[in-house]
Enzyme design. Structure first.
Site, PDB file in Angstrom:
ATOM      1  N   GLY A 229      56.280  32.863  16.486  1.00 21.02           N
ATOM      2  CA  GLY A 229      57.215  32.273  17.438  1.00 21.02           C
ATOM      3  C   GLY A 229      58.425  31.793  16.662  1.00 21.02           C
TER       4      GLY A 229
ATOM      5  N   CYS B 102      53.084  34.596  10.898  1.00 22.42           N
ATOM      6  CA  CYS B 102      54.539  34.498  10.988  1.00 22.42           C
ATOM      7  C   CYS B 102      54.989  33.031  11.013  1.00 22.42           C
ATOM      8  CB  CYS B 102      55.044  35.318  12.166  1.00 22.42           C
ATOM      9  SG  CYS B 102      56.812  35.685  12.069  1.00 22.42           S
TER      10      CYS B 102
ATOM     11  N   ILE C 178      58.596  40.441  12.082  1.00 23.72           N
ATOM     12  CA  ILE C 178      59.629  40.021  13.036  1.00 23.72           C
ATOM     13  C   ILE C 178      60.228  38.704  12.548  1.00 23.72           C
ATOM     14  CG2 ILE C 178      60.131  39.450  15.439  1.00 23.72           C
ATOM     15  CD1 ILE C 178      57.544  41.028  16.184  1.00 23.72           C
TER      16      ILE C 178
ATOM     17  N   HIS D 136      52.493  40.232  12.025  1.00 20.14           N
ATOM     18  CA  HIS D 136      51.785  40.083  13.301  1.00 20.14           C
ATOM     19  C   HIS D 136      50.638  41.097  13.396  1.00 20.14           C
ATOM     20  CE1 HIS D 136      54.641  37.349  15.421  1.00 20.14           C
ATOM     21  NE2 HIS D 136      55.488  37.852  14.531  1.00 20.14           N
TER      22      HIS D 136
ATOM     23  N   GLU E  39      48.150  41.012  15.282  1.00 19.33           N
ATOM     24  CA  GLU E  39      47.657  41.084  16.660  1.00 19.33           C
ATOM     25  C   GLU E  39      48.358  42.150  17.494  1.00 19.33           C
ATOM     26  OE1 GLU E  39      51.186  38.343  16.818  1.00 19.33           O
ATOM     27  OE2 GLU E  39      49.593  38.797  15.400  1.00 19.33           O
TER      28      GLU E  39
END
Length: 197
Positions: A54, A83, A138, A173, A175
């Site tokens: 996030g 992250c 990201i 990430h 997931e």
């Protein structure tokens, strides 16, 4: 009753983590409950906690607002941090707006992979595994240094994953890609530390 995994749902990609851990528990043939939580009182009820990706400054602010720093620092189970979660779980971060939890003996560089437009997929090497892992980066951080209490786990030009006791911190990430090896490894380590004398 099975393992209870709480996904911190103050901000970030919560549902993706829930699905991934549900799939990992199913592969292991174990029962369990994977659920979002938003209250500090929920933390001691968990066997494991996910700190998702996030925006780390936002999550840090919300953890303070919801009085979660203390319960997370004293949590007895394992923490799976990805992250932004990695930025939070370390002992040091290069951004004064983020208060690190100090749970893992690592220093983290925030946004080391660049801005949103620099997001990418990259092959990740997992220590002890000869099959590459597709990492989704990201606005990803990197692990700048690993202290003696922690152990590097993943590499992609930099150290992008580490473990310490039942905890696992990842720059990327896992997931998002459907490859559950790191979720399974986390659950195996969690079980090993839970049953250790």
């Amino acid at each position: 009753m099975g393992i209870k995994i709480g996904v911190c749902a103050l901000q970030g990609d919560v549902s993706e983590h829930i699905r991934a851990f549900e799939a990992a528990l199913s592969l292991l043939g174990e029962g369990g409950d994977v659920f979002p939580f938003r209250k500090a009182a929920d933390i001691p009820l968990c066997d494991a906690i996910v700190l998702p990706g996030g925006e780390s400054t936002t999550i840090s602010h919300l953890l303070k607002k919801n009085n979660m720093y203390g319960p997370l620092r004293t949590f007895k189970g394992g923490i799976f941090a990805t992250c932004a979660g990695l930025v939070l779980i370390g002992r040091e971060v290069d951004d004064p707006r983020v208060e690190p939890l100090g749970i893992m003996d690592i220093a983290v560089g925030r946004n080391a992979f660049g801005r949103q437009r620099d997001s990418c997929e990259m092959a990740v090497t997992i220590a002890g595994d000869d099959q590459p892992f597709c990492g989704y980066f990201i606005r990803a951080p990197v692990i700048v240094s690993v202290g003696p209490e922690a152990t590097p786990l993943c590499y992609a030009d930099h150290i992008v994953g580490a473990v310490q006791g039942p905890h696992m911190g990842l720059s990327f990430h896992p997931e998002l890609g459907g490859d559950l090896r790191l979720h399974l490894l986390f659950l195996e380590r969690l079980r090993a530390y839970a049953t250790a004398p």
